[in-house]
Design an enzyme around this catalytic site. Structure first.
Site, PDB file in Angstrom:
ATOM      1  N   ILE A 358     -25.333  35.752  54.968  1.00 11.71           N
ATOM      2  CA  ILE A 358     -26.360  36.303  55.850  1.00 11.71           C
ATOM      3  C   ILE A 358     -26.571  35.397  57.066  1.00 11.71           C
ATOM      4  CG2 ILE A 358     -28.847  36.778  56.028  1.00 11.71           C
ATOM      5  CD1 ILE A 358     -28.689  37.804  53.114  1.00 11.71           C
ATOM      6  N   GLU A 384     -24.524  21.846  30.266  1.00 10.61           N
ATOM      7  CA  GLU A 384     -25.310  22.431  29.172  1.00 10.61           C
ATOM      8  C   GLU A 384     -24.612  23.646  28.565  1.00 10.61           C
ATOM      9  OE1 GLU A 384     -28.740  21.814  28.103  1.00 10.61           O
ATOM     10  OE2 GLU A 384     -29.030  20.060  29.350  1.00 10.61           O
TER      11      GLU A 384
END
Length: 404
Positions: A358, A384
């Protein structure tokens, strides 16, 4: 009538506002500098400690929230400010989760306050599982803990890697193998207190993103810790190992117990990054004019922003559901914890990329923050538990089949 509600209570709203103000006024302005320096932002951590944000009392308040949402709210706001600084401030909470998940009440009371120190003497903590040859495959840990009965000490040897606060932490919580023949069921968690000989920092990694968060190897060379540093105690460990050798079901793995508690929190961090990028791109699209009108008046841009908002809100709902389930003791029947982290992480990467698109050329340069947010977001599909591992957890949960 049901008391179910998506609305936050007054205490949660007040804390959210307080943390957002700190993120807006202190964290975000400092983000670019510490990203460039790739150093631990000690002045910001110390300010957070003086403010009461980085403290045992505040973290205890967050974890004791009966809805389970408060820690997620805090992490979203801080990561909205800057994910690297947020991890530098809250990286210690992973060690806290490890102690809380595996320790006795006495160990929790002794060690968790030491993870933070005081406002005048700030301490850091680190949690370590991964090794050079054992990332996603936590059953293949080579680091060893051997019990010395004569001295009631555990002798620790091995190398941990990709450790947040690794080597600079005052307290390390590390998962090591005590019986390699049992794989992940033969592992246990140990606290390595400040000043223990035999623990040192190895390589410090220079990273693509979250650069204000220190990531390094932790090296253990005949590192001796007292028997009381085994989280859960030796009697409980011996019972668990005996059951495993008999082929009986054992309690949750030391590493997995920590990850299950932390995945929604990690997801909340990813939501914070995505929200930051969406909000910045929305404001930019309203102001930027091309061909005589604001670019948001073009469907190509407006629809992109609509999707960014929708997916980020959906990620937050998955995170809040998982956090609430964990807090209220509801079992993750379908991998809900993994769903939250997986969707939020991949959404953060996608939203930040859309924000760059954008902004066009401005999105690609460092004068604007979206390029850093994109760099920061990528780690949320890796640490994780990678996106692939999260999908494995979910697919096993929904099918009941051990999918490889």
């Amino acid at each position: 009538m049901s008391d179910y509600s998506l609305e936050l209570n007054e205490d949660q709203l007040q804390i959210q506002k307080w943390v957002h103000e700190f993120a807006e006024n202190v964290v975000r302005p400092a983000g670019p500098e510490w990203d460039e320096r790739e150093e631990t932002p000690w002045p910001i951590i110390e300010e957070a400690a003086k403010n009461g944000l980085y403290s045992f009392d505040f973290i205890a308040q967050c974890f004791s929230d009966p809805t389970g949402l408060l820690m997620c709210l805090v992490n979203e706001e801080m990561s909205w400010g800057d994910a690297g600084i947020a991890l530098a401030i809250f990286g210690s909470t992973l060690a806290v989760a490890g102690i809380f998940a595996n320790g006795t009440p006495e160990q929790i009371g002794e060690w968790i306050p030491q993870c933070f120190g005081t406002a005048d003497d700030v301490k850091l903590a680190a949690f370590g599982v991964s090794e050079p040859d054992a990332g996603s495959d936590v059953s293949s840990l080579k680091s060893r803990a051997v019990y010395d009965e004569a001295t009631d000490e555990w002798v620790l040897n091995g190398t941990k890697t990709w450790i947040t606060n690794g080597g600079i932490a005052n307290t390390h919580v590390l998962v090591l193998s005590v019986d390699p023949s049992l794989g992940s069921r033969g592992q246990a968690s140990f606290v390595v207190p400040e000043g223990t000989p035999g623990i040192s920092q190895g390589q410090k990694f220079k990273k693509m993103g979250i650069r204000a968060s220190h990531t390094a190897e932790v090296v253990l060379e005949d590192c001796r810790v007292p028997g009381r540093c085994l989280l859960g105690g030796k009697e409980k460990l011996d019972e668990r190992l005996a059951r495993a050798k008999e082929g009986k079901k054992t309690s949750t793995q030391a590493a997995m117990a920590t990850f299950e508690a932390s995945r929604p929190i990690v997801g909340a961090q990813a939501v914070g990054i995505a929200r930051a990028a969406y909000e910045f791109a929305l404001d930019y699209a309203k102001e930027r004019k091309q061909f005589g009108r604001a670019i948001i008046e073009n469907q190509a841009i407006a629809f992109k922003l609509a999707d960014m908002k929708m997916h980020t809100d959906a990620a937050r709902l998955l995170v809040h559901r998982a956090a609430n389930m964990a807090s209220t003791g509801k079992k993750f029947e379908n991998g809900e914890g993994s769903m939250s982290k997986l969707y939020a992480g991949e959404n953060a990467v996608w939203v930040t990329e859309q924000a760059i698109q954008i902004l066009g050329g401005y999105g690609y340069v460092r004068e604007y923050p979206v390029e850093q947010w994109h760099r920061d977001s990528k780690i949320y599909t890796i640490f994780e538990g990678t996106s692939e591992i999260q999908r494995l957890v979910i697919s096993r949960a929904i099918s009941g089949i051990h999918i490889n």
